[in-house]
Scaffold this active site. Structure first.
Site, short mmCIF file in Angstrom:
data_model
loop_
_atom_site.label_atom_id
_atom_site.label_comp_id
_atom_site.label_asym_id
_atom_site.label_seq_id
_atom_site.Cartn_x
_atom_site.Cartn_y
_atom_site.Cartn_z
N GLY A 1 -6.33 -5.37 1.39
CA GLY A 1 -4.77 -5.29 2.13
C GLY A 1 -4.16 -6.53 2.49
NE ARG B 1 -4.53 -1.27 1.79
CZ ARG B 1 -5.47 -1.60 2.66
NH1 ARG B 1 -4.99 -1.72 3.81
NH2 ARG B 1 -6.41 -2.19 2.10
CE LYS C 1 -10.71 -4.95 8.00
NZ LYS C 1 -10.16 -3.80 6.84
N GLY D 1 -12.75 -3.97 1.29
CA GLY D 1 -14.24 -3.66 1.41
C GLY D 1 -14.44 -2.57 0.39
#
Ligand SMILES: Nc1ncnc2c1ncn2[C@@H]1O[C@H](COP(=O)(O)OP(=O)(O)O)[C@@H](O)[C@H]1O
Ligand SMILES: O=C(OP(=O)(O)O)[C@H](O)COP(=O)(O)O
Length: 400
Positions: free
Chosen positions: A357, A34, A199, A381
């Protein structure tokens, strides 16, 4: 949406909202993907003579400073990648931030401390978020949104701040959106989606939309156990979103009605405890049938039979979107399922997109070449919500 080329940046303080939320182990960055993805926009602004003020979140601290989530190691790595020092502010909108920003000369770069050390960043209260955005706005004259991984968050730096300054989208956002558009318009079929990760509550909702789009949905990671439970199986101590079980049962029913194939694990790798990711000490893993996870055990990877099944289900796909590791890939005892799916995508002639990520970090840390995939997205997401057709706060806020 404006781009950087539409802005006057020379000699001006430019706030760049990046997503530098990288995986850390004991303060060491385990995957800098990232940060590397953020570099071109920062370099472009610096080369144009801007005073570049970079900001990001890291992890999910609770609205107050927490040293384990400091961006200090990220500032150092960013400096190495840029080949020049990056001034690091020890706070986000306090004295250190003000002094650091005032000390910037044209073409220099600073990084602020973690945005989420301030409760206003993630507050659900518009006024509280707005007040924090006002303080951020005081640091700069121009806003560049480039943190694609966070554009699905209605947070102060993503949503409220751009309304307060001349604004534009950075190059990363433009690239990411361009690729995802290909998955929403005339997608080549069969279209397979692989979902996993931790998540679970965030991501279960997107399945509703995927049912109308995908031909095949493969479920792994922490996501799988809510599905197994919905099928009537016990899942022991595995990650479970109990309140979502009825919704998941409904997804399974609708999928059958629509002819969408749901593929669930037939076996899992389980252990008594969550493994130690720092020492990576052996975790005594056991392969269990997915319908027989006893109390006191938790599923931490898809099993070998499931890995082979998923590879077979991906072999004839023309398009694959994958978000979320199949297991706790950070530990060698639970990485095989993620490796099997990554291998299937890497070997496939399909248009493959890996998003998230941790998913992106997984393919790199497991040794796959980035070029083996069609696109590696910095957002999990965010990609899923984009594919859902939702208005993403961080993209809407960049529009004129
Ligand atoms: N069965 C599982 N139980 C607990 N955690 C899991 C399981 N499978 C995967 N994970 C964890 O999920 C995390 C990644 O999830 P997530 O953040 O949703 O993915 P991404 O960042 O790619 O969107 C990894 O750190 C991995 O260890
Ligand atoms: O890691 C992120 O998202 P992802 O795991 O969905 O790719 C982003 O940095 C957003 O972080 P958040 O999910 O804590 O808001």
């Amino acid at each position: 949406m404006k781009t950087i080329d539409d802005l006057q940046v020379a000699g001006r303080r430019v706030f760049v909202r990046a997503d530098l939320n990288v995986p850390l182990a004991d303060g060491t960055i385990t995957d800098d993907g990232r940060i590397r993805a953020a570099v071109p926009t920062i370099e472009k602004l610096a080369a144009a003579g801007a005073r570049v003020v970079v900001a990001s979140h890291l992890g999910r601290p609770k609205g107050a400073p927490d040293p384990q989530y400091s961006l200090a190691p990220v500032a150092e790595r960013l400096g190495e990648l840029l080949g020049r020092p990056v001034a690091f502010a020890a706070d986000t909108v306090g004295e250190s931030a003000r002094a650091t920003v005032e000390g910037l000369a044209d073409g220099e770069v600073a990084l602020l401390e973690n945005l989420r050390f301030n409760a206003g960043e993630t507050s659900k209260d518009d006024a509280e978020r707005g007040a924090f955005a006002d303080r951020l706005a005081g640091l700069a004259e121009v806003y560049v949104g480039d943190g694609f991984g966070a554009v699905h968050r209605k947070h102060a730096s993503v949503y409220d701040l751009p309304a307060r300054l001349p604004r534009a989208a950075g190059g990363l956002i433009a690239t990411e959106v361009g690729v995802l558009e290909q998955l929403t318009e005339n997608v080549s079929r069969p279209y397979a989606v692989v979902l996993g990760g931790a998540k679970v509550s965030d991501k279960l909702g997107v399945i509703d939309h995927l049912l109308a789009r995908a031909d095949r949905i493969l479920i792994g990671g922490g996501m799988a156990y809510t599905f197994l439970k919905a099928q009537g199986h016990e899942v022991g101590d595995s990650l479970l979103q109990e309140d979502q079980v009825p919704a998941v049962r409904e997804y399974l029913r609708r999928a059958a009605e629509l002819g969408v194939e749901f593929v669930l694990p037939v076996d899992v790798v389980a252990a008594e405890e969550f493994p130690d990711l720092k020492t990576k000490a052996p975790a005594d893993p056991a392969v269990l049938s997915a319908d027989a996870i006893p109390a006191g055990r938790q599923g931490l990877d898809i099993g070998p039979e499931t890995g082979a099944l998923y590879a077979a289900k991906l072999a004839d796909a023309a398009t694959v979107f994958w978000n979320g590791p199949m297991g706790v890939f950070e530990h060698p005892d639970f990485a095989s399922g993620t490796r099997a799916v990554a291998r299937a995508l890497a070997d496939s002639p399909a248009f493959t997109v890996v998003g998230g990520g941790d998913s992106a970090a997984a393919v790199r840390t497991l040794g796959f070449e980035e070029s083996a995939f069609g696109h590696i997205s910095t957002g999990g997401g965010a990609s899923l919500e984009y594919l859902e057709g939702k208005t993403l706060p961080g993209l809407a806020a960049l529009e004129d």
